[in-house]
Design a protein around this motif. Sequence first.
Motif, PDB file in Angstrom:
ATOM      1  N   GLY A  19       0.775  -1.233   0.000  1.00  0.00           N
ATOM      2  CA  GLY A  19       0.000   0.000   0.000  1.00  0.00           C
ATOM      3  C   GLY A  19       0.808   1.285   0.000  1.00  0.00           C
ATOM      4  O   GLY A  19       0.286   2.337   0.330  1.00  0.00           O
ATOM      5  N   GLY A  20       2.060   1.235  -0.382  1.00  0.00           N
ATOM      6  CA  GLY A  20       2.892   2.433  -0.389  1.00  0.00           C
ATOM      7  C   GLY A  20       3.245   2.859  -1.793  1.00  0.00           C
ATOM      8  O   GLY A  20       2.686   2.369  -2.777  1.00  0.00           O
ATOM      9  N   ARG A  21       4.171   3.761  -1.877  1.00  0.00           N
ATOM     10  CA  ARG A  21       4.699   4.153  -3.178  1.00  0.00           C
ATOM     11  C   ARG A  21       6.200   4.314  -3.047  1.00  0.00           C
ATOM     12  O   ARG A  21       6.715   4.666  -1.993  1.00  0.00           O
ATOM     13  N   LEU A  22       6.885   4.045  -4.121  1.00  0.00           N
ATOM     14  CA  LEU A  22       8.340   4.073  -4.143  1.00  0.00           C
ATOM     15  C   LEU A  22       8.804   5.371  -4.773  1.00  0.00           C
ATOM     16  O   LEU A  22       8.396   5.713  -5.875  1.00  0.00           O
ATOM     17  N   LEU A  23       9.629   6.107  -4.056  1.00  0.00           N
ATOM     18  CA  LEU A  23      10.213   7.336  -4.580  1.00  0.00           C
ATOM     19  C   LEU A  23      11.675   7.057  -4.881  1.00  0.00           C
ATOM     20  O   LEU A  23      12.405   6.589  -4.015  1.00  0.00           O
ATOM     21  N   VAL A  24      12.098   7.332  -6.107  1.00  0.00           N
ATOM     22  CA  VAL A  24      13.470   7.063  -6.529  1.00  0.00           C
ATOM     23  C   VAL A  24      14.137   8.396  -6.847  1.00  0.00           C
ATOM     24  O   VAL A  24      13.656   9.156  -7.684  1.00  0.00           O
ATOM     25  N   ALA A  25      15.232   8.684  -6.155  1.00  0.00           N
ATOM     26  CA  ALA A  25      15.952   9.934  -6.400  1.00  0.00           C
ATOM     27  C   ALA A  25      16.635   9.877  -7.757  1.00  0.00           C
ATOM     28  O   ALA A  25      17.088   8.831  -8.205  1.00  0.00           O
ATOM     29  N   SER A  26      16.701  11.026  -8.391  1.00  0.00           N
ATOM     30  CA  SER A  26      17.392  11.126  -9.661  1.00  0.00           C
ATOM     31  C   SER A  26      18.855  10.748  -9.493  1.00  0.00           C
ATOM     32  O   SER A  26      19.463  11.017  -8.458  1.00  0.00           O
ATOM     33  N   ARG A  27      19.392  10.144 -10.479  1.00  0.00           N
ATOM     34  CA  ARG A  27      20.800   9.745 -10.424  1.00  0.00           C
ATOM     35  C   ARG A  27      21.711  10.963 -10.319  1.00  0.00           C
ATOM     36  O   ARG A  27      22.834  10.881  -9.859  1.00  0.00           O
ATOM     37  N   TRP A  28      21.233  12.132 -10.721  1.00  0.00           N
ATOM     38  CA  TRP A  28      22.038  13.343 -10.703  1.00  0.00           C
ATOM     39  C   TRP A  28      21.779  14.209  -9.478  1.00  0.00           C
ATOM     40  O   TRP A  28      22.348  15.292  -9.363  1.00  0.00           O
TER      41      TRP A  28
END
Length: 135
Positions: A19-28
């Motif tokens: 029930g969550g969401r995944l936040l992925v930081a930009s590689r830069w």
Amino acid sequence: MFVSLHLVRQLAYKTGWHGGRLLVASRWFPSSKTCSSCGAVKTKLPLRVRTYVCEGCGLTMDRDHNAARNLASLVERMVAGSGPETINGRGADRKTPPGGAGGRETSTPHRAPVARIRRGPSRTTGESLRILETQ
């Protein structure tokens, strides 16, 4: 650091399942080069330098700890506009009733969620996070 597509897909699946969401930081995103106290950004910080020292405010700490604080701050800013967030999204103060979980949870999903990646972070747009959602 290179993150495999398989790992990102697995994380998106598991996060969506719970029930969550995944936040992925930009590689830069300059998480290691940014001061977590004052926000000053260094132009260069070689990998061999393991202690971050800010010339602006004098903060001194482990490079990885500084990066972790910056990423946590980035996520807090990102989710702040989406409503109230809790540390434990499943509600740590609620207990599962004695009769079980209500019959909705199973050991295997009825329909596997499909990961959907929104276009987002890139060098040109300046966005820092992309959101991986499941449907």
